[in-house]
Structures are given as C-alpha cells and as structure tokens.
Design an enzyme around this catalytic site. Structure first.
Site, PDB file in Angstrom:
ATOM      1  N   GLY A  61     -12.834   6.178  -2.056  1.00 18.35           N
ATOM      2  CA  GLY A  61     -12.214   5.163  -1.228  1.00 18.35           C
ATOM      3  C   GLY A  61     -10.715   5.044  -1.427  1.00 18.35           C
ATOM      4  O   GLY A  61     -10.161   5.458  -2.435  1.00 18.35           O
ATOM      5  N   THR A  62     -10.070   4.475  -0.431  1.00 15.42           N
ATOM      6  CA  THR A  62      -8.646   4.192  -0.466  1.00 15.42           C
ATOM      7  C   THR A  62      -8.452   2.720  -0.759  1.00 15.42           C
ATOM      8  O   THR A  62      -9.212   1.885  -0.296  1.00 15.42           O
ATOM      9  CB  THR A  62      -8.009   4.536   0.899  1.00 15.42           C
ATOM     10  OG1 THR A  62      -8.033   5.940   1.057  1.00 15.42           O
ATOM     11  CG2 THR A  62      -6.594   4.046   1.006  1.00 15.42           C
ATOM     12  N   THR A  63      -7.421   2.405  -1.531  1.00 15.01           N
ATOM     13  CA  THR A  63      -7.087   1.017  -1.799  1.00 15.01           C
ATOM     14  C   THR A  63      -5.860   0.661  -0.984  1.00 15.01           C
ATOM     15  O   THR A  63      -4.780   1.219  -1.194  1.00 15.01           O
ATOM     16  CB  THR A  63      -6.789   0.802  -3.297  1.00 15.01           C
ATOM     17  OG1 THR A  63      -7.928   1.206  -4.053  1.00 15.01           O
ATOM     18  CG2 THR A  63      -6.470  -0.644  -3.592  1.00 15.01           C
TER      19      THR A  63
END
Length: 141
Positions: A61-63
C-alpha cells in the site's frame, strides 16, 4: 562506446537487480512455518499497517495524507514504488500539481496515475484558457 568503468557499473547494477529478484523469489518459495509465541504477539516488531498480514504476505500500500489547517492543506506521501517485494523506485513523487492551486496525491499503478494526472492537468489548463478563470477543485475532482 562505453568506458570500462561504465561497463563495470552496468554489470554491478544488473547483478544487484538479479540478486534482489532471486531473494524475493526465495522468500515466496519458503514453506509456511507454524506460528511461534512471538509471531502470535500482535506487537512483535510489526507496524500497525502490517500486523494483519499472514506469513509470506506483503504490504504494497501507499501512504498518502492531507491535513487541513486554517490557511490551507498540507499534503504528505511516501516515496517508494514497489513491485511485490522489489522496490522499483525509492524516490517517486506521489504528489502532483494539477493547476496553480490544485494538487493531488497519487496511489495505485504508477503509470496509470501519472497518465491520469497528466490528462487532468492539460484539461484544467485548457479550461482556464477558455474561461479566463482559475479552475475549481470540484471540476478537477
């Protein structure tokens, strides 16, 4: 023609890339181990984002985050682009300017999000020229 130093650097980079791929493949091929007491502890060195992952699973995932304050918004994003266990780019810019005062945070397929933000950027620029006004955020959305 490449100099000998450049050829050596290229071979070293290719070997490093090959070693990273081999390491990632070995990680997937290892048999699943029965959880130990340390593994079953929810706080055994794992972050809040990765505690739910099963052995062998990866967090991809990307933050991204936007924080509103009285004079505007602060945008934040991580910078790594990954392909499975392999980090393809450690310094990617996931915050894109769409117009003078409109920005967005990108997540998902890097190529797709870059293409989409480029399309929206050009659309907003054309709209500003045609109307003579700055585009609204709701139009960009």
């Amino acid at each position: 023609k490449k100099s000998i130093g450049t050829q050596r650097e290229t071979i070293t980079m290719m070997n490093n890339h090959y070693n990273q791929i081999m390491y990632a493949q070995q990680q997937y091929q290892q048999p699943m181990m029965a959880p130990t007491s340390a593994d079953s502890d929810a706080y055994s060195g794992k972050s809040a984002e990765t505690r739910h992952l099963k052995p062998g699973e990866l967090s991809t995932g990307t933050t991204i985050m936007a924080i509103k304050f009285d004079k505007g918004v602060v945008l934040c994003a991580d910078s790594r682009v990954s392909t499975g266990a392999y980090v393809a780019n450690r310094a990617s810019d996931k915050i894109a300017q769409l117009h003078d005062h409109i920005w967005c945070c990108r997540s998902g397929s890097a190529a797709d999000t870059q293409a989409l933000t480029d399309y929206v950027r050009h659309f907003l620029a054309q709209l500003a020229v045609e109307t003579g006004r700055l585009p609204e955020v709701k139009v960009a959305a």
